[in-house]
Design an enzyme around this catalytic site. Structure first.
Site, PDB file in Angstrom:
ATOM      1  CB  CYS A  85      -0.955  -0.003   1.191  1.00 55.39           C
ATOM      2  SG  CYS A  85      -2.101  -1.393   1.130  1.00 55.39           S
ATOM      3  CB  CYS A 120     -12.710  -1.031   6.495  1.00 58.15           C
ATOM      4  SG  CYS A 120     -12.905  -2.410   7.636  1.00 58.15           S
ATOM      5  CG  HIS A 145      -6.227   2.268   0.478  1.00 56.35           C
ATOM      6  ND1 HIS A 145      -5.072   2.793  -0.063  1.00 56.35           N
ATOM      7  CD2 HIS A 145      -5.843   1.146   1.149  1.00 56.35           C
ATOM      8  CE1 HIS A 145      -4.045   2.019   0.259  1.00 56.35           C
ATOM      9  NE2 HIS A 145      -4.487   1.023   0.983  1.00 56.35           N
TER      10      HIS A 145
END
Lengths: 479, 394
Positions: B86, B209, B339
């Site tokens: 990530c 999340c 994300h």
């Protein structure tokens, strides 16, 4: 290609003159099913039959490992590992080889599968006579709602021959009788059964004949205990009556169901759990004919039991709902999460890392003493190279471990709505990240003591993925 | 350990960032073209021909440098694809920065992209090399949720204390994202909404999340001494640290899941280069990797913003709110901005760039002078970590 040099070593224990059983163990899974009504509105019938249920992560191989892992701590003098089952996880591939790997037996111990209903008694016979170790392990599944659904069950039993601490064989007889009783085609999931009133007659006749000849060989008219196992409940009842059994075996069977190839072993283990040295036992297995054994209980019978007694395992079982049972067995197709299937393992890395995968071996650093998991060439704690020394491998599979942190995966690809996953530190060094099994996920807490158990993680692309999970440590694990 | 300032200082002179969301009608190629066009289009007189070399970060949306060269039809240009979980977008930036700092190129571009919504899975998907099957197949939320019980136990919080802090991270970041037209979720959420969301892993619900989304971002970097040729408001890279963890936290005992040692080490390097001695007071704002709510709690301590064991209290006290002493994730963070793995690191810098230039509109942090962009990948115990300090003064 690099070949390992053949190890030439003295056989540590010579075969005794008299065939017998040196050590034994039984493994009952953690769950019991008492009720198989699809539309239950009230409590189950009080005192009704129950069946022993293997967890969704258990199969013949894992049951066999759990039964055998403490029995086969020393390589068998007979240099053979036998696995008897009617429910092997693979066709064509030898299940006993996976058991062999998980037990860490020497390469010169031959591993072989025995198949078919009668193979449990055969494996026991071979272990007693040849000093082999044998696992009798089976999962029994019927169609939902079948008349005998609660009368079948899952279990394993293990025996090490080559000694007489548990029992000595006094007499042995077999009777082969080809009859269509229980059968299943390759690829089918459930046995088909012929009218049990017809087959009971055939099996009872075979059983009596075998028992009579085994007793004659042992020069005995009567025995202290009669243990009868039969794939046909009517035959079992008739034989117990005819041979004067106490009915303890029937009571156990009512709590576990008939456990297939494991059943004669399970009933014998339960008998040995309570038998006094010197007592005589007639074990009769009436399945596709009959196999009779007359045994005298050994002086070392108490020490010969490995792991908890059958009685203790029965008492520790958790009740299981019928819906969960059906889901675990794949008998109810339930929508899972939108998540890809867990990846299949690949053959070369499985082979290269067999010590880790099958025996849970970490590497202990020669410099700082830390244990690295999975084992690596460089110590995870101090960074020193050289931790791949084969002599520095340390197996974590029989240790306890404490939970450092825990989570619950609610998007599991397993047939459960959530699964606990922990990071746990192993007593004596080493760290495991592992799935937890045999306990409700909400009950797992930081600091809890756990112990490794060999399980099937998942099956992808027709490859079963076996590895170690953790289950809560029990008082009886210390035995 | 040698981790020095580079031979040449580096400046960002232009950036672009697509909205992060479900881009059902755009491909990864489209998103890259959008981000690059916005970036290069903001510099009058500059075209892609002027860019000497390119980096593109993506975890799973493309292979090789052609991931960027093909959609843009770049001719005769070097393009490097990078991947670092990530922190992939940050890694593209880091390597691009080194290229101008070395003097090899005058102008470079770092880009990042991810297209997650084309699979029908709700989380991340990745293809791993053939293995022995012994790794736990845990979801990202399961791995990061291990922080929660460990932090709670280590610092003596009640379950309610911890829950309140996690909830505050989520509501704060959604409130910030609501002010940002590029954010995936543009609605403030209540504590009740967060706490009633369906459970995903451990104590984490869906609302703990980050958003799974598609997006791309891009940056043009030059040597600091050249920056004013292109813009009168460049943003300078003051310090940068990166650590790929050894994984010892999962391979040996000792690690307790209350910190990211890799972040601590990367921050130390970045702060030292930037001359930051007290991040809690010197940093104007921070973009941090709030992949899951407990991550942000722990990061406040790892970055030196809160004392050990006190971040949960500071969060509840509003220290990291938009109007707090040290606003964190002013653009909404991963939590509400979304994300898309390969783009996230550059998205964080995009917000720092915007804030340091005073262009953040209703989210603007007054007198923003130094910003931290912190980005990580992997999981607690075994991660890669990036920290950069950016400033509007050289």
């Amino acid at each position: 290609m690099e070949l390992n040099p053949v190890e030439l070593k003295e056989n540590p224990r010579p075969m005794p003159d008299q065939p017998g059983i040196d050590a034994y163990a039984a493994h009952l899974p953690a769950y019991a099913l008492h009720d198989n009504r699809l539309d239950a509105t009230g409590p189950p019938r009080p005192g009704g039959p129950a069946r022993s249920v293997a967890g969704f992560d258990e199969d013949t191989i894992t049951l066999a490992v759990e039964a055998l892992r403490h029995v086969a701590a020393v390589d068998p003098p007979g240099r053979q590992l036998l696995l008897a089952t009617t429910s092997a996880p693979y066709e064509a591939k030898t299940s006993a080889a996976v058991v062999h790997a998980a037990l860490g037996l020497a390469p010169d111990v031959v591993a072989v599968d025995l198949r078919g209903h009668r193979s449990g008694a055969t494996a026991l016979d071979l272990a007693i006579r040849s000093g082999a170790v044998a696992a009798l392990a089976d999962l029994r599944t019927t169609r939902p709602g079948a008349p005998d659904e609660l009368a079948q069950g899952d279990a394993a039993a293990a025996f090490a021959g080559g000694g007489d601490r548990a029992a000595v064989l006094l007499g042995r007889a077999g009777h082969t009788s080809e009859v269509l009783e229980r059968w299943r085609l390759p690829g089918e999931r459930h046995d088909r059964v012929w009218d049990e009133r017809f087959t009971a007659e055939i099996l009872a006749t075979a059983g009596l004949d075998a028992a009579r000849r085994a007793l004659a060989e042992a020069s005995l008219d009567t025995v202290d205990r009669v243990v009868v196992s039969s794939s046909n409940a009517r035959a079992a009842a008739a034989l117990r009556r005819a041979l004067g059994g106490s009915g303890e075996d029937a009571a156990l069977e009512r709590a576990t169901g008939f456990t297939g190839t494991a059943h004669p072993g399970l009933l014998l283990a339960a008998a040995l759990d309570t038998a006094e040295p010197g007592e005589t036992i007639l074990l009769l297995s009436a399945t596709e004919g009959a196999d009779a054994f007359v045994l005298r209980v050994g002086d070392g019978v108490r020490a010969a039991r490995r792991g908890p007694s059958v009685h203790d395992q029965l008492a520790a079982r958790q009740p299981l709902g019928y819906g969960r049972y059906l889901r675990w067995r794949g008998l109810l197709d339930v929508q899972g999460p939108a998540r890809p299937a867990a990846p299949a393992p690949a053959s070369p890395p499985m082979y290269r890392r067999a010590g880790w995968k099958y025996r849970l071996e970490g590497s202990r650093c020669g410099a700082c003493g830390a244990v690295t998991t999975p084992p690596g060439r460089v110590c995870a704690a101090c960074g020193i190279v050289g931790a791949d020394d084969p002599a520095a491998k340390v197996s974590l599979r029989d240790r306890t471990a404490r939970v450092v942190s825990v989570t619950r995966d609610h998007l599991t690809t397993m047939p459960e709505p959530d699964v606990a996953i922990v990071v746990a530190d192993v007593d004596g060094g080493g760290r495991l990240s592992a799935y937890v099994t045999d306990v409700p996920p909400a009950d797992v807490t930081v600091g809890m003591a756990m112990t490794p158990t060999f399980r099937r993680l998942w099956t992808t692309d027709s490859i079963h993925n076996y590895f170690w999970k953790l289950r809560p440590w029990r008082d009886t694990d210390g035995e | 350990m040698a981790s020095r300032r580079m031979a040449h200082d580096v400046a960002i002179v232009a950036m672009g960032c697509t909205p992060f969301r479900d881009h059902w009608h755009s491909s990864a190629d489209d998103l890259l073209v959008d981000a690059v066009q916005e970036c290069v289009g903001s510099l009058p007189g500059v075209t892609l021909d002027d860019v000497d070399a390119f980096w593109v970060g993506t975890q799973g949306s493309g292979m090789s440098g052609q991931t960027l060269a093909r959609p843009l039809r770049l001719v005769g240009k070097p393009v490097t694809r990078v991947e670092n979980y990530c922190a992939t977008g940050s890694e593209a930036f880091r390597n691009a920065a080194f290229a101008v700092a070395s003097g090899a190129y005058d102008m470079v571009m770092a880009t990042g992209v991810e297209k997650l919504k084309d699979s029908s899975y709700s989380g991340l998907s990745a293809v791993f090399p053939p293995a022995d099957g012994t790794d736990v197949d845990w979801t990202a939320p399961a791995g990061f949720s291990l922080l929660a019980p460990a932090y709670q136990r280590a610092h003596g919080l009640t379950e309610g204390d911890l829950r309140s802090a996690l909830t505050k991270v989520a509501t704060k970041n959604h409130a910030n994202g609501a002010l940002n037209e590029r954010a995936q979720f543009r609605k403030a959420v209540s504590a009740e909404t967060v706490e009633r969301s369906p459970r995903i892993a451990g104590p984490l619900g869906v609302m703990d999340c980050s958003g799974v989304s598609d997006g791309a971002a891009a940056a043009i970097l030059v040597r600091a001494e050249d920056a004013h040729r292109y813009t009168d408001r460049p943003v300078y890279l003051r310090g940068m640290g990166f650590v790929a963890g050894s994984g010892a936290g999962l391979a040996a005992d000792g690690y307790d899941f209350t910190t990211f040692p890799e972040v601590v080490a990367a921050a130390r390097q970045a702060y030292e280069q930037a001359g930051v001695t007290d991040p809690a007071t010197q940093i104007s704002l921070a973009e941090v990797h709030d992949c899951f709510t407990p991550t942000e709690v722990v990061l406040m301590e790892d970055l030196g913003f809160s004392e050990r064991g006190k971040a949960w209290r500071d969060i509840l006290d509003g220290r990291y709110d938009l109007d707090g002493a040290l606003p964190v994730n002013t653009d909404g963070g991963l939590k509400s901005f979304g994300h898309p793995i390969g783009a996230t690191g550059l998205r964080m810098m995009f917000e720092c760039f915007t804030q340091l230039r005073g262009e953040a509109g209703p989210r603007q942090v007054p007198d923003a002078r130094l910003a931290v962009a912190q980005n990580l990948g992997g999981q607690p115990g075994s991660c890669v970590a990036f920290v950069a300090v950016l400033g509007n003064e050289r």
